[in-house]
Scaffold this motif. Structure first.
Motif, PDB file in Angstrom:
ATOM      1  N   LEU A 129     -12.606 -27.801 -13.806  1.00  0.00           N
ATOM      2  CA  LEU A 129     -12.577 -29.254 -13.914  1.00  0.00           C
ATOM      3  C   LEU A 129     -11.957 -30.191 -13.487  1.00  0.00           C
ATOM      4  N   LEU A 130     -10.893 -29.700 -13.561  1.00  0.00           N
ATOM      5  CA  LEU A 130     -10.209 -30.871 -12.742  1.00  0.00           C
ATOM      6  C   LEU A 130     -10.488 -31.328 -11.553  1.00  0.00           C
ATOM      7  N   ARG A 131     -10.645 -30.535 -10.576  1.00  0.00           N
ATOM      8  CA  ARG A 131     -10.532 -30.283  -9.180  1.00  0.00           C
ATOM      9  C   ARG A 131     -12.049 -30.982  -8.672  1.00  0.00           C
ATOM     10  N   ARG A 132     -13.663 -30.543  -9.981  1.00  0.00           N
ATOM     11  CA  ARG A 132     -14.763 -31.490  -9.999  1.00  0.00           C
ATOM     12  C   ARG A 132     -14.508 -31.800 -10.204  1.00  0.00           C
ATOM     13  N   THR A 133     -13.754 -33.217 -11.334  1.00  0.00           N
ATOM     14  CA  THR A 133     -13.153 -34.681 -11.762  1.00  0.00           C
ATOM     15  C   THR A 133     -13.152 -35.169 -10.162  1.00  0.00           C
ATOM     16  N   LEU A 134     -11.579 -34.760 -10.321  1.00  0.00           N
ATOM     17  CA  LEU A 134     -11.605 -35.830  -8.464  1.00  0.00           C
ATOM     18  C   LEU A 134     -11.861 -35.597  -7.556  1.00  0.00           C
ATOM     19  N   GLY A 135     -13.431 -34.602  -6.560  1.00  0.00           N
ATOM     20  CA  GLY A 135     -14.332 -34.606  -6.385  1.00  0.00           C
ATOM     21  C   GLY A 135     -15.707 -35.572  -6.165  1.00  0.00           C
ATOM     22  N   PRO A 188     -29.871 -21.783 -11.609  1.00  0.00           N
ATOM     23  CA  PRO A 188     -30.725 -23.051 -11.023  1.00  0.00           C
ATOM     24  C   PRO A 188     -30.996 -24.317 -11.730  1.00  0.00           C
ATOM     25  N   ILE A 189     -31.912 -23.482 -12.742  1.00  0.00           N
ATOM     26  CA  ILE A 189     -32.494 -24.797 -13.698  1.00  0.00           C
ATOM     27  C   ILE A 189     -31.912 -25.533 -14.262  1.00  0.00           C
ATOM     28  N   VAL A 190     -30.738 -25.090 -14.520  1.00  0.00           N
ATOM     29  CA  VAL A 190     -29.472 -25.922 -15.551  1.00  0.00           C
ATOM     30  C   VAL A 190     -29.298 -26.967 -13.826  1.00  0.00           C
ATOM     31  N   THR A 191     -28.753 -26.864 -12.924  1.00  0.00           N
ATOM     32  CA  THR A 191     -28.279 -27.166 -11.679  1.00  0.00           C
ATOM     33  C   THR A 191     -29.519 -28.255 -11.682  1.00  0.00           C
ATOM     34  N   ILE A 192     -30.292 -28.114 -11.157  1.00  0.00           N
ATOM     35  CA  ILE A 192     -31.850 -29.095 -11.342  1.00  0.00           C
ATOM     36  C   ILE A 192     -32.366 -30.131 -12.688  1.00  0.00           C
ATOM     37  N   PHE A 193     -31.764 -29.099 -13.407  1.00  0.00           N
ATOM     38  CA  PHE A 193     -31.406 -30.379 -14.902  1.00  0.00           C
ATOM     39  C   PHE A 193     -31.002 -31.604 -14.624  1.00  0.00           C
ATOM     40  N   GLY A 194     -29.514 -30.922 -14.351  1.00  0.00           N
ATOM     41  CA  GLY A 194     -28.748 -31.804 -14.518  1.00  0.00           C
ATOM     42  C   GLY A 194     -28.581 -33.514 -13.718  1.00  0.00           C
ATOM     43  N   LEU A 195     -29.172 -33.021 -12.139  1.00  0.00           N
ATOM     44  CA  LEU A 195     -29.561 -33.636 -11.624  1.00  0.00           C
ATOM     45  C   LEU A 195     -31.003 -34.655 -11.369  1.00  0.00           C
ATOM     46  N   ILE A 254     -21.116 -32.771 -12.959  1.00  0.00           N
ATOM     47  CA  ILE A 254     -19.629 -32.163 -13.341  1.00  0.00           C
ATOM     48  C   ILE A 254     -19.612 -31.423 -14.677  1.00  0.00           C
ATOM     49  N   VAL A 255     -20.788 -31.587 -16.122  1.00  0.00           N
ATOM     50  CA  VAL A 255     -20.786 -31.175 -17.047  1.00  0.00           C
ATOM     51  C   VAL A 255     -21.714 -30.153 -16.723  1.00  0.00           C
ATOM     52  N   VAL A 256     -23.244 -29.586 -15.051  1.00  0.00           N
ATOM     53  CA  VAL A 256     -23.275 -28.909 -14.761  1.00  0.00           C
ATOM     54  C   VAL A 256     -22.269 -27.595 -13.730  1.00  0.00           C
ATOM     55  N   ASP A 257     -21.545 -28.065 -13.360  1.00  0.00           N
ATOM     56  CA  ASP A 257     -20.330 -27.077 -12.582  1.00  0.00           C
ATOM     57  C   ASP A 257     -19.905 -26.511 -14.178  1.00  0.00           C
ATOM     58  N   ALA A 258     -19.530 -26.894 -14.751  1.00  0.00           N
ATOM     59  CA  ALA A 258     -19.175 -26.325 -16.387  1.00  0.00           C
ATOM     60  C   ALA A 258     -20.069 -25.321 -16.270  1.00  0.00           C
ATOM     61  N   VAL A 259     -21.592 -25.584 -17.271  1.00  0.00           N
ATOM     62  CA  VAL A 259     -21.977 -25.140 -17.540  1.00  0.00           C
ATOM     63  C   VAL A 259     -21.976 -23.637 -16.902  1.00  0.00           C
ATOM     64  N   ALA A 275     -20.010 -22.184 -14.819  1.00  0.00           N
ATOM     65  CA  ALA A 275     -19.144 -21.449 -14.340  1.00  0.00           C
ATOM     66  C   ALA A 275     -19.059 -20.871 -15.516  1.00  0.00           C
ATOM     67  N   LEU A 276     -19.705 -21.364 -17.136  1.00  0.00           N
ATOM     68  CA  LEU A 276     -19.890 -20.588 -18.382  1.00  0.00           C
ATOM     69  C   LEU A 276     -21.141 -19.000 -17.718  1.00  0.00           C
ATOM     70  N   ILE A 277     -22.172 -20.114 -17.460  1.00  0.00           N
ATOM     71  CA  ILE A 277     -22.988 -18.493 -17.122  1.00  0.00           C
ATOM     72  C   ILE A 277     -23.280 -18.073 -16.236  1.00  0.00           C
ATOM     73  N   ASP A 278     -22.311 -18.611 -15.568  1.00  0.00           N
ATOM     74  CA  ASP A 278     -21.602 -17.311 -13.777  1.00  0.00           C
ATOM     75  C   ASP A 278     -20.444 -17.163 -13.543  1.00  0.00           C
ATOM     76  N   PRO A 279     -19.877 -15.819 -14.676  1.00  0.00           N
ATOM     77  CA  PRO A 279     -17.702 -16.193 -13.832  1.00  0.00           C
ATOM     78  C   PRO A 279     -17.805 -16.502 -12.311  1.00  0.00           C
ATOM     79  N   ARG A 280     -18.206 -15.620 -11.954  1.00  0.00           N
ATOM     80  CA  ARG A 280     -18.689 -15.819 -10.226  1.00  0.00           C
ATOM     81  C   ARG A 280     -18.480 -17.085  -9.485  1.00  0.00           C
ATOM     82  N   VAL A 281     -18.798 -18.400 -10.103  1.00  0.00           N
ATOM     83  CA  VAL A 281     -18.601 -19.156 -10.113  1.00  0.00           C
ATOM     84  C   VAL A 281     -16.729 -19.697 -11.046  1.00  0.00           C
ATOM     85  N   ARG A 282     -16.783 -19.181 -11.965  1.00  0.00           N
ATOM     86  CA  ARG A 282     -16.002 -20.134 -12.138  1.00  0.00           C
ATOM     87  C   ARG A 282     -13.827 -19.550 -11.591  1.00  0.00           C
ATOM     88  N   LEU A 283     -14.741 -17.973 -11.276  1.00  0.00           N
ATOM     89  CA  LEU A 283     -13.630 -17.170  -9.907  1.00  0.00           C
ATOM     90  C   LEU A 283     -13.116 -17.979  -8.790  1.00  0.00           C
TER      91      LEU A 283
END
Length: 326
Positions: free
Chosen positions: A5-11, A250-257, A310-315, A317-325
């Motif tokens: 989250l810190l990396r995403r917030t800085l970006g 993908p649905i969560v990503t598009i919803f955030g946009l 940022i919220v979408v990225d966090a969600v 990451a919770l849905i898909d552990p591969r993103v978090r790792l």
């Protein structure tokens, strides 16, 4: 997760800084003199010079941008117009009031319209897509796919006018669209926005139906889903624990946009139903060349989209552990 989250917030902070600099330069580097717009019809050279000084637009553009950026955090003085408290987005060229205060006054209308319609189109869109995916190739699937294709080809300014004519004026099934603060009268708030919610959600519901159906059909054909079936898990468990979770990314990503864009102003819907939100404020700012107000609206839209990402990225990451790792 915290580092993620810190990396995403800085970006996000860097992106907002770049967007603000580009938009500010494009607005204030335009051939038309902003001071003449603020000065009005009867404008002498002395008055024009005073307006430039009061609005802080006599300096070079980089200096103006630095003062504008600093004013967001510390506030800013605008000569005879007075002090603009932080966060200061400037003074309107037309009504000579702080831009941030004007946006805050209009934002509850847009927020109510956006969140309410988002709730409707996510529930109905994803729900219809799930039913179509489960009943793939059957009549229900074909009906849902055909209906979503028809609805996605409609335009809000057509659907809105027809819906208001039949449902409000002729059949009197719904109240005429209006905005009442939720804190004053929750019932009036709901009834006044119900028709705009339904109309705004028509096209989005169709898009989410098709998108969720395609994602679920693809997810149910994955190897891990077939493995779960082979282990003897129930159909419900396989669908919600494996297929549904894999399709939601993908649905969560598009919803955030989509929600970020709506928070920046649902322009057509607000104009059709005469709702005084961010969208109508932006239209008025364009027609009157009110650059500070237009810049403030665009920055609001940029902040909404970036923060929701940022919220979408966090969600995600919770849905898909591969993103978090990663």
């Amino acid at each position: 997760m915290l580092r993620f989250l810190l990396r995403r917030t800085l970006g996000a902070a860097v992106i907002l800084l770049i967007i603000s600099a580009l938009v500010f330069y494009l607005f204030y580097a335009a051939p038309r003199d902003p001071a003449r717009v603020a000065c009005g019809k009867v404008c002498t050279p002395e008055t024009l010079a005073l307006v430039r000084h009061n609005l802080g637009i006599a300096d070079p553009i980089p200096v103006q941008y630095w003062h504008w950026l600093l004013g967001i955090f510390t506030g800013r003085d605008y000569g005879v117009y007075g002090h603009c408290p932080a966060p200061c987005l400037g003074y309107s060229f037309i009504n000579h009031e702080p831009v941030f205060g004007t946006i805050i006054d209009r934002f509850p209308t847009t927020l109510s319209l956006s969140v309410g319609s988002a709730f409707v189109f996510v529930i109905f869109g994803v729900g219809a897509g799930m039913l179509a995916a489960v009943k793939q190739g059957k009549p229900l699937d074909k009906i849902a796919s055909s209906a979503s294709l028809i609805a996605s080809s409609m335009q809000i300014y057509i659907v809105g006018v027809l819906a208001m004519y039949f449902l409000t004026d002729q059949l009197h099934l719904l109240d005429r669209p209006s905005y009442t603060p939720f804190s004053e009268n929750p019932g009036a708030w709901f009834s006044g926005l119900l028709l705009p919610w339904l109309v705004l959600s028509v096209i989005f519901t169709a898009n989410y139906t098709r998108m969720s159906r395609s994602q679920l059909v693809e997810s149910m054909s994955e190897d891990y889903v077939r493995t779960a079936r082979a282990k003897g898990l129930s159909r419900r468990t396989v669908f919600f624990r494996f297929a549904w979770r894999g399709a939601m990314g993908p649905i969560v990503t598009i919803f955030g946009l989509d929600l970020g864009v709506l928070l920046g102003g649902a322009i057509i819907t607000e104009k059709v139903f005469s709702l005084q939100g961010i969208g109508t404020l932006a239209v008025k700012a364009v027609s009157t060349n009110d650059l500070p107000t237009l810049l403030g609206v665009m920055m609001l839209a940029a902040v909404a989209i970036v923060l929701l990402n940022i919220v979408v990225d966090a969600v995600y990451a919770l849905i898909d552990p591969r993103v978090r790792l990663a």
